[in-house]
Design an enzyme around this catalytic site. Structure first.
Site, PDB file in Angstrom:
ATOM      1  N   THR A 298       6.562 -20.204 -15.149  1.00  0.00           N
ATOM      2  CA  THR A 298       6.961 -19.432 -16.320  1.00  0.00           C
ATOM      3  C   THR A 298       6.843 -17.938 -16.047  1.00  0.00           C
ATOM      4  OG1 THR A 298       6.219 -21.198 -17.787  1.00  0.00           O
ATOM      5  CG2 THR A 298       6.483 -19.016 -18.766  1.00  0.00           C
TER       6      THR A 298
ATOM      7  N   SER B 235       3.107  -5.126  -4.932  1.00  0.00           N
ATOM      8  CA  SER B 235       2.148  -5.639  -5.906  1.00  0.00           C
ATOM      9  C   SER B 235       1.818  -4.544  -6.912  1.00  0.00           C
ATOM     10  CB  SER B 235       0.863  -6.109  -5.202  1.00  0.00           C
ATOM     11  OG  SER B 235      -0.027  -6.690  -6.120  1.00  0.00           O
ATOM     12  N   ALA B 236       1.906  -4.853  -8.203  1.00  0.00           N
ATOM     13  CA  ALA B 236       1.811  -3.830  -9.248  1.00  0.00           C
ATOM     14  C   ALA B 236       0.456  -3.148  -9.323  1.00  0.00           C
ATOM     15  CB  ALA B 236       2.151  -4.450 -10.604  1.00  0.00           C
TER      16      ALA B 236
ATOM     17  N   CYS C 102      -9.927  -7.608   0.305  1.00  0.00           N
ATOM     18  CA  CYS C 102      -9.636  -9.036   0.438  1.00  0.00           C
ATOM     19  C   CYS C 102     -10.533  -9.712   1.470  1.00  0.00           C
ATOM     20  CB  CYS C 102      -8.177  -9.233   0.820  1.00  0.00           C
ATOM     21  SG  CYS C 102      -7.046  -8.490  -0.369  1.00  0.00           S
TER      22      CYS C 102
ATOM     23  N   GLN D 274       0.816  -1.215   0.000  1.00  0.00           N
ATOM     24  CA  GLN D 274       0.000   0.000   0.000  1.00  0.00           C
ATOM     25  C   GLN D 274       0.856   1.275   0.000  1.00  0.00           C
ATOM     26  OE1 GLN D 274      -3.532   0.928  -0.915  1.00  0.00           O
ATOM     27  NE2 GLN D 274      -3.509  -1.034   0.165  1.00  0.00           N
TER      28      GLN D 274
END
Length: 393
Positions: free
Chosen positions: A236, A198-199, A324, A178
């Protein structure tokens, strides 16, 4: 009119970020771990993205590992550090207002033989370094405290807390998910050993995050697989999202001062109007040590879910807490830890502003909120009793 005031949940992807990602969905589609020229091209793009992010947070490129989310990064940091250092001690410390990614990972560790201490916070959501000093001991291997709380926006004294952890030989992790769009972070200066990001919180794509692991620190693997991420995290490489994450953080950092100033004007106007125009309201947070984007209020005598639904019906998107856990009817653990009475915490809403919001949207949202609170309280027997009526069931 549709207004989005829930940027703490996620942010819209910046168009410049989308443009940077597009070639890697089509022309530059190679697997970054393949040895032919298709793979080498995408491997170079991933390496450049890693270099960019590393430079922006003050670490070396080989200290940064890409993940699928901030939640994965949090779990890897907590479980990986605790399990790897179990021979040294089985005690970890977190704050009582962490994101559920940390709370639930700590619960898992507790169920697997670890001792977990949850630090208290004051009425504004601040962790006191003296409380960490009291809780830490020679069995403590990890301390984890988030930089910015996702529900109330309070900024923690990370440098001070990290110094206490290091003085006792413990690692220090911070969930910075955040914080990234609002605070220029240098991990070396702050003394952070492990950092999660986190993007999608800084106008990047969903589904990609990263964990900074200071060189010399060993973690048990969370995801086993091939040799990706220097054999530490299988799967990947998601090249388009990695490229987008780097572009998003670069833009967020370059435009941080401008965006913070604009968002602060919007959020402060919102806060001032709500306090002035709505009675029996409680502001939750710290007006001094905070990011400029989050305003959390408790509205007495009514339920947050009712507020959220009526606001949504009138075109204003807000949140009753962390996205969340928005499906839960339980009161916010953050507000309870701050001493907000349980009956008051049930009437809480988080408003979080972004760089594309306008003053017109702020005023419209306040007008809708004033009308919403008035309508819900008109149906509330508790409010009726408070204002001189009788409680009729």
């Amino acid at each position: 009119m549709h207004i989005y005031i829930d940027h703490a949940a996620t942010t819209p992807c910046d168009k410049r970020v989308v443009e940077a990602m597009l070639p890697f969905f089509t022309q530059e589609f190679g697997n970054a771990d393949s040895q032919h020229f298709y793979g080498r091209d995408t491997a170079n793009a991933v390496a450049n993205a890693r270099d960019t992010i590393a430079d922006l947070i003050g670490c070396k490129s080989n200290e940064l590992y890409f993940t699928g989310s901030g939640t994965e990064a949090d779990n890897w940091a907590l479980k990986g550090a605790a399990l790897h250092n179990r021979a040294k001690g089985n005690h970890i410390i977190i704050s009582s207002i962490e994101h559920h990614a940390i709370l639930n990972a700590a619960d898992w560790l507790e169920n697997n033989g670890f001792k977990v201490t949850r630090l208290p916070v004051d009425a504004t959501g601040l962790v006191n370094a003296a409380d960490l000093e009291k809780a830490i001991d020679d069995k403590t291997t990890l301390v984890s405290v988030m930089y910015v709380n996702n529900e109330v926006g309070t900024i923690q004294p990370i440098r001070e807390l990290a110094a206490v952890a290091h003085a006792h030989g413990a690692l220090f992790h911070s969930d910075c998910v955040q914080a990234m769009p609002y605070i220029k972070i240098n991990v070396k200066d702050l003394g952070i050993d492990l950092l999660s990001m986190s993007a999608h919180k800084f106008y990047g794509p969903k589904g990609v995050g990263a964990l900074y692991i200071r060189n010399g620190i060993k973690l048990d693997k969370l995801i086993c697989g091939g040799g990706q991420e220097r054999s530490q995290r299988g799967g990947t490489t998601n090249t388009p999202l990695v490229v987008g994450m780097a572009k998003a953080l670069q833009i967020a950092t370059e435009e941080m001062a401008e965006n913070n100033a604009k968002i602060a004007l919007l959020c402060n106007r919102f806060i001032d109007r709500v306090i002035a125009e709505i009675p029996y309201v409680r502001f939750n947070g710290n007006r001094t040590s905070c990011v400029p984007s989050i305003a959390n209020f408790s509205f007495e005598f009514i339920e947050g879910e009712g507020i959220l639904m009526l606001m949504d019906r009138n075109g204003v998107a807000v949140s009753s807490g962390s996205a969340c856990s928005s499906g839960s009817l339980d009161p916010s653990h953050v507000l309870l830890a701050m001493g907000v009475p349980i009956e008051v915490s049930h009437g809480s809403i988080r408003f979080s502003f972004g760089k594309d919001n306008t003053m017109e949207e702020v005023d419209y949202a306040v007008n809708i909120l004033v009308d919403t609170i008035s309508k819900l309280r008109a149906m509330s027997p508790l409010f009726n009793l408070k204002t001189g009526g009788t409680y009729n069931v």
